[in-house]
Design a protein around this motif. Sequence first.
Motif, PDB file in Angstrom:
ATOM      1  N   TYR A  33       4.146  17.014  -2.379  1.00  0.00           N
ATOM      2  CA  TYR A  33       3.426  16.812  -3.014  1.00  0.00           C
ATOM      3  C   TYR A  33       3.189  16.763  -4.451  1.00  0.00           C
ATOM      4  O   TYR A  33       4.062  16.419  -5.119  1.00  0.00           O
ATOM      5  N   VAL A  56      -3.339  21.191  -6.213  1.00  0.00           N
ATOM      6  CA  VAL A  56      -3.497  20.297  -5.817  1.00  0.00           C
ATOM      7  C   VAL A  56      -5.354  19.103  -5.736  1.00  0.00           C
ATOM      8  O   VAL A  56      -6.055  20.181  -5.933  1.00  0.00           O
ATOM      9  N   HIS A  59      -9.357  18.013  -2.295  1.00  0.00           N
ATOM     10  CA  HIS A  59      -9.713  17.210  -1.470  1.00  0.00           C
ATOM     11  C   HIS A  59      -8.778  17.591  -0.408  1.00  0.00           C
ATOM     12  O   HIS A  59      -8.464  17.595   0.854  1.00  0.00           O
ATOM     13  N   LYS A  60      -7.535  18.355  -0.924  1.00  0.00           N
ATOM     14  CA  LYS A  60      -6.305  18.420  -0.127  1.00  0.00           C
ATOM     15  C   LYS A  60      -5.890  19.923  -0.113  1.00  0.00           C
ATOM     16  O   LYS A  60      -6.525  20.462  -1.072  1.00  0.00           O
ATOM     17  N   ARG A  61      -5.282  20.809   1.124  1.00  0.00           N
ATOM     18  CA  ARG A  61      -4.970  22.319   0.936  1.00  0.00           C
ATOM     19  C   ARG A  61      -3.854  21.705   0.664  1.00  0.00           C
ATOM     20  O   ARG A  61      -2.929  21.191   1.832  1.00  0.00           O
ATOM     21  N   GLN A  63       0.011  23.454   2.692  1.00  0.00           N
ATOM     22  CA  GLN A  63       0.787  23.551   3.814  1.00  0.00           C
ATOM     23  C   GLN A  63       1.863  23.926   4.275  1.00  0.00           C
ATOM     24  O   GLN A  63       2.264  24.654   5.314  1.00  0.00           O
ATOM     25  N   SER A  87      -6.187  25.166  -2.197  1.00  0.00           N
ATOM     26  CA  SER A  87      -5.636  23.727  -3.166  1.00  0.00           C
ATOM     27  C   SER A  87      -5.366  24.418  -4.434  1.00  0.00           C
ATOM     28  O   SER A  87      -4.982  23.379  -5.178  1.00  0.00           O
ATOM     29  N   VAL A 109       1.563  18.914   1.566  1.00  0.00           N
ATOM     30  CA  VAL A 109      -0.260  19.178   1.528  1.00  0.00           C
ATOM     31  C   VAL A 109       0.130  18.279   3.275  1.00  0.00           C
ATOM     32  O   VAL A 109       0.724  17.560   3.432  1.00  0.00           O
ATOM     33  N   ASN A 110      -0.705  17.891   4.088  1.00  0.00           N
ATOM     34  CA  ASN A 110      -1.226  17.715   4.725  1.00  0.00           C
ATOM     35  C   ASN A 110      -1.603  16.071   4.253  1.00  0.00           C
ATOM     36  O   ASN A 110      -2.534  16.249   3.527  1.00  0.00           O
ATOM     37  N   HIS A 111      -1.412  15.276   4.556  1.00  0.00           N
ATOM     38  CA  HIS A 111      -1.270  13.709   4.597  1.00  0.00           C
ATOM     39  C   HIS A 111      -2.369  13.367   5.586  1.00  0.00           C
ATOM     40  O   HIS A 111      -3.439  11.869   5.599  1.00  0.00           O
ATOM     41  N   TYR A 113      -5.263  14.400   5.399  1.00  0.00           N
ATOM     42  CA  TYR A 113      -6.382  14.756   4.066  1.00  0.00           C
ATOM     43  C   TYR A 113      -6.549  13.939   3.109  1.00  0.00           C
ATOM     44  O   TYR A 113      -5.955  12.923   2.802  1.00  0.00           O
TER      45      TYR A 113
END
Length: 114
Positions: A33, A56, A59-61, A63, A87, A109-111, A113
Amino acid sequence: MKTITILALVVAVCKVEASHFVVGNIADRVQLYHHERVQYNAIPFIKRVKELFKTVPEHKRIQGIQALDMLQSKASINITAGGVGHSFVNLRFKSERGFGLDYDIGIYVNHDYL
């Protein structure tokens, strides 16, 4: 001959003392990210301290966090707030006395989300 080989191996292991910092997942189903280079010049007899705060979208976290020590120094990195599962993250860098900082930072980040 075995003692020379073992001694050479021990010396090789002792010479590689980089302060790489990896937390969380940076391999499976994640995307980079944010990428940044953190550099701070050296001042004789002084430890350099720098803080980096990144967020970030909500709505994203996060990772995973990866910080590669480009100077191969004995600097330290700490997460002072947030981090994996949040976030936001606040990273604190502290150099050796009389040395600078040079880190290559990646925040993943996890894609999945949306």
